[in-house]
Design a protein around this motif. Structure first.
Motif, PDB file in Angstrom:
ATOM      1  N   GLY A  79      22.534  40.446  12.267  1.00  0.00           N
ATOM      2  CA  GLY A  79      20.784  39.697  11.683  1.00  0.00           C
ATOM      3  C   GLY A  79      20.403  38.109  12.179  1.00  0.00           C
ATOM      4  N   HIS A  80      21.461  37.371  12.690  1.00  0.00           N
ATOM      5  CA  HIS A  80      21.491  36.499  13.023  1.00  0.00           C
ATOM      6  C   HIS A  80      20.190  36.316  14.394  1.00  0.00           C
ATOM      7  N   VAL A  81      20.750  37.763  15.198  1.00  0.00           N
ATOM      8  CA  VAL A  81      20.095  38.287  16.057  1.00  0.00           C
ATOM      9  C   VAL A  81      18.966  38.948  16.620  1.00  0.00           C
ATOM     10  N   ARG A  82      18.982  39.885  15.250  1.00  0.00           N
ATOM     11  CA  ARG A  82      17.613  40.818  15.579  1.00  0.00           C
ATOM     12  C   ARG A  82      16.091  40.254  14.551  1.00  0.00           C
ATOM     13  N   ARG A  83      16.496  38.519  14.032  1.00  0.00           N
ATOM     14  CA  ARG A  83      15.506  38.113  14.284  1.00  0.00           C
ATOM     15  C   ARG A  83      14.583  37.379  15.306  1.00  0.00           C
ATOM     16  N   TYR A  84      15.414  37.108  16.221  1.00  0.00           N
ATOM     17  CA  TYR A  84      14.647  36.864  17.605  1.00  0.00           C
ATOM     18  C   TYR A  84      13.952  37.516  17.644  1.00  0.00           C
ATOM     19  N   VAL A  85      13.583  39.398  17.149  1.00  0.00           N
ATOM     20  CA  VAL A  85      12.263  40.005  17.947  1.00  0.00           C
ATOM     21  C   VAL A  85      11.498  39.649  17.162  1.00  0.00           C
ATOM     22  N   LEU A 123      12.935  47.896  13.919  1.00  0.00           N
ATOM     23  CA  LEU A 123      10.932  49.036  14.000  1.00  0.00           C
ATOM     24  C   LEU A 123      10.455  48.663  12.653  1.00  0.00           C
ATOM     25  N   GLY A 124      10.175  47.560  12.210  1.00  0.00           N
ATOM     26  CA  GLY A 124       9.676  47.686  11.011  1.00  0.00           C
ATOM     27  C   GLY A 124       8.571  47.090  11.123  1.00  0.00           C
ATOM     28  N   TRP A 125       7.532  47.632  10.095  1.00  0.00           N
ATOM     29  CA  TRP A 125       6.207  47.075  10.394  1.00  0.00           C
ATOM     30  C   TRP A 125       5.815  46.097  10.664  1.00  0.00           C
ATOM     31  N   GLY A 126       6.492  44.697   9.587  1.00  0.00           N
ATOM     32  CA  GLY A 126       5.913  43.891   9.489  1.00  0.00           C
ATOM     33  C   GLY A 126       6.468  42.546  10.874  1.00  0.00           C
ATOM     34  N   LYS A 127       8.156  43.317  12.064  1.00  0.00           N
ATOM     35  CA  LYS A 127       8.060  43.151  12.592  1.00  0.00           C
ATOM     36  C   LYS A 127       7.035  43.399  13.736  1.00  0.00           C
ATOM     37  N   LEU A 128       6.874  44.938  14.170  1.00  0.00           N
ATOM     38  CA  LEU A 128       5.808  45.209  15.300  1.00  0.00           C
ATOM     39  C   LEU A 128       5.120  44.783  14.690  1.00  0.00           C
ATOM     40  N   LEU A 176       5.400  47.916  23.747  1.00  0.00           N
ATOM     41  CA  LEU A 176       6.175  49.119  24.495  1.00  0.00           C
ATOM     42  C   LEU A 176       7.628  49.071  25.461  1.00  0.00           C
ATOM     43  N   GLU A 177       7.366  47.119  25.288  1.00  0.00           N
ATOM     44  CA  GLU A 177       9.416  46.711  26.488  1.00  0.00           C
ATOM     45  C   GLU A 177       9.769  46.960  25.268  1.00  0.00           C
ATOM     46  N   LEU A 178       9.896  46.762  23.911  1.00  0.00           N
ATOM     47  CA  LEU A 178      10.520  46.489  22.772  1.00  0.00           C
ATOM     48  C   LEU A 178      11.316  48.182  22.640  1.00  0.00           C
ATOM     49  N   THR A 179      10.741  49.260  22.793  1.00  0.00           N
ATOM     50  CA  THR A 179      11.072  50.817  22.279  1.00  0.00           C
ATOM     51  C   THR A 179      11.418  50.920  23.151  1.00  0.00           C
ATOM     52  N   ALA A 180      10.664  50.639  24.532  1.00  0.00           N
ATOM     53  CA  ALA A 180      11.769  51.448  25.159  1.00  0.00           C
ATOM     54  C   ALA A 180      13.073  50.959  25.895  1.00  0.00           C
ATOM     55  N   ASP A 181      13.869  49.233  25.451  1.00  0.00           N
ATOM     56  CA  ASP A 181      14.669  49.019  25.480  1.00  0.00           C
ATOM     57  C   ASP A 181      15.773  49.816  24.508  1.00  0.00           C
ATOM     58  N   GLN A 214      20.830  57.794  16.357  1.00  0.00           N
ATOM     59  CA  GLN A 214      19.738  58.968  16.729  1.00  0.00           C
ATOM     60  C   GLN A 214      19.406  60.059  16.299  1.00  0.00           C
ATOM     61  N   ARG A 215      19.686  60.238  15.356  1.00  0.00           N
ATOM     62  CA  ARG A 215      18.537  61.357  14.133  1.00  0.00           C
ATOM     63  C   ARG A 215      17.590  60.341  14.087  1.00  0.00           C
ATOM     64  N   ALA A 216      18.761  58.912  13.356  1.00  0.00           N
ATOM     65  CA  ALA A 216      17.983  57.681  12.851  1.00  0.00           C
ATOM     66  C   ALA A 216      16.198  57.091  13.145  1.00  0.00           C
ATOM     67  N   HIS A 217      17.003  57.030  14.881  1.00  0.00           N
ATOM     68  CA  HIS A 217      15.544  56.674  15.629  1.00  0.00           C
ATOM     69  C   HIS A 217      14.773  57.855  15.378  1.00  0.00           C
ATOM     70  N   ILE A 218      14.884  59.446  15.491  1.00  0.00           N
ATOM     71  CA  ILE A 218      13.597  60.121  15.424  1.00  0.00           C
ATOM     72  C   ILE A 218      13.378  60.458  13.965  1.00  0.00           C
ATOM     73  N   GLU A 219      13.701  59.612  13.252  1.00  0.00           N
ATOM     74  CA  GLU A 219      13.281  59.663  11.742  1.00  0.00           C
ATOM     75  C   GLU A 219      12.427  58.422  11.648  1.00  0.00           C
ATOM     76  N   LYS A 220      13.131  57.279  12.386  1.00  0.00           N
ATOM     77  CA  LYS A 220      12.098  56.761  12.207  1.00  0.00           C
ATOM     78  C   LYS A 220      10.845  56.396  12.546  1.00  0.00           C
ATOM     79  N   LEU A 221      10.619  56.971  13.749  1.00  0.00           N
ATOM     80  CA  LEU A 221       9.310  56.648  14.548  1.00  0.00           C
ATOM     81  C   LEU A 221       9.024  58.182  13.946  1.00  0.00           C
ATOM     82  N   GLY A 222       9.119  58.940  13.182  1.00  0.00           N
ATOM     83  CA  GLY A 222       8.018  59.919  12.650  1.00  0.00           C
ATOM     84  C   GLY A 222       7.619  59.381  11.604  1.00  0.00           C
ATOM     85  N   GLN A 223       8.211  58.310  10.725  1.00  0.00           N
ATOM     86  CA  GLN A 223       7.727  57.157  10.133  1.00  0.00           C
ATOM     87  C   GLN A 223       6.584  55.996  10.255  1.00  0.00           C
ATOM     88  N   LEU A 224       6.747  55.988  11.350  1.00  0.00           N
ATOM     89  CA  LEU A 224       5.985  54.921  12.378  1.00  0.00           C
ATOM     90  C   LEU A 224       5.000  55.810  12.432  1.00  0.00           C
TER      91      LEU A 224
END
Length: 287
Positions: free
Chosen positions: A81-87, A160-165, A183-188, A211-221
């Motif tokens: 949680g500490h790390v991901r808040r940087y993004v 990949l949350g709405w507010g963060k993006l 673009l850099e974030l999603t590619a990384d 990986q399934r969760a990643h596909i699902e999240k992109l689908g939601q976006l």
């Protein structure tokens, strides 16, 4: 006195009510969460190695072991949680009009990129050291795989949350190439989550779930809107870059997965990739 101490981080006040400020977090007193969390994880590994011995009580059950293992998991998740808040993070530094500088500044591009690299290495590359069967076999009959899925996916969904993006996109709009773009974030993220594709390597259970969760999240976006909230600014997904980049990411995955299937020899991995391709196809071209 205040003028003398301004700029000294030891005297800076940061309210913890701002969930976007990467410099004001609970149980985080340093100025580099990636470095501090790396040290913390090494300590957790040492604890895991000794956990059974340190919780051993003659004639007792494994209640103490279970509680301490839970604390290890909680502390590890706190580091993530500490790390991901940087993004998409924004530093809040209260000032008066007679003081120089901005109140709100985005996290440096290099630190945001470093945060994603850390998460790819320490979390999305499954931390097998936490899955010690000598401990798990004494605590539960089922649940380790699902617990790890929840740990990994919660951070992925946050990245990949709405507010963060929305903040990532605004940073790019305001600061151009100095910003860590979506673009850099999603590619990384994609490079870290789907690294097996390049060499046709076997994909284990934990990574398949992720990986399934990643596909699902992109689908939601791509297809959904941000849930209504009373707090903070919302993002109009249909008119922002979010939909376009989510679609581009799914198309990149579609191409990479299709190319990886013939060179993947592991049977379960091939089945997974064939299913993943169908999922992507269904999102991009719903029937």
């Amino acid at each position: 006195w205040i003028e003398d101490k301004k700029g000294d981080p030891l005297y800076r006040y940061g309210r913890q009510g701002n969930a976007n400020d990467y410099t004001a977090q609970s149980e985080d007193l340093g100025d580099d969460a990636m470095l501090a969390s790396s040290y913390g994880i090494e300590n957790l590994k040492r604890i895991m190695t000794n956990l059974r011995d340190w919780t051993y009580v003659t004639g007792s059950d494994y209640t103490e072991l279970g509680e301490m293992y839970g604390e290890v998991r909680s502390q590890y998740n706190r580091y993530m949680g500490h790390v991901r808040r940087y993004v998409g993070g924004v530093k809040e530094d209260y000032k008066t009009p007679d003081q120089d500088g901005m109140v709100y500044t985005h996290a440096p591009k290099a630190k945001q990129k470093e945060a994603v690299k850390f998460l790819n290495e320490q979390l999305f590359n499954t931390p097998m050291w936490m899955l010690d069967n000598e401990i798990l076999g004494r605590l539960q009959d089922y649940g380790a795989v699902e617990d790890m899925r929840g740990l990994q996916v919660s951070t992925l969904n946050d990245l990949l949350g709405w507010g963060k993006l929305g903040r990532v996109i605004e940073n790019s709009a305001l600061n151009g190439s100095d910003a860590y773009s979506m673009l850099e974030l999603t590619a990384d993220i994609r490079a870290g989550l789907w690294s097996e594709l390049r060499g046709g390597n076997a994909i284990d259970t934990y990574r398949r779930n992720l990986q399934r969760a990643h596909i699902e999240k992109l689908g939601q976006l791509l297809t959904e809107d941000e849930p209504a909230s009373r707090f903070g600014n919302s993002v109009d997904a249909s008119q922002s870059d979010i939909r376009a980049i989510a679609r581009a990411e799914l198309k990149s995955l579609q191409s990479s997965i299709r190319a990886a299937i013939p060179r993947t020899s592991d049977r379960m991995s091939k089945i997974h990739l064939e299913d993943a391709l169908e999922r992507v196809n269904s999102i991009l071209d719903p029937k």
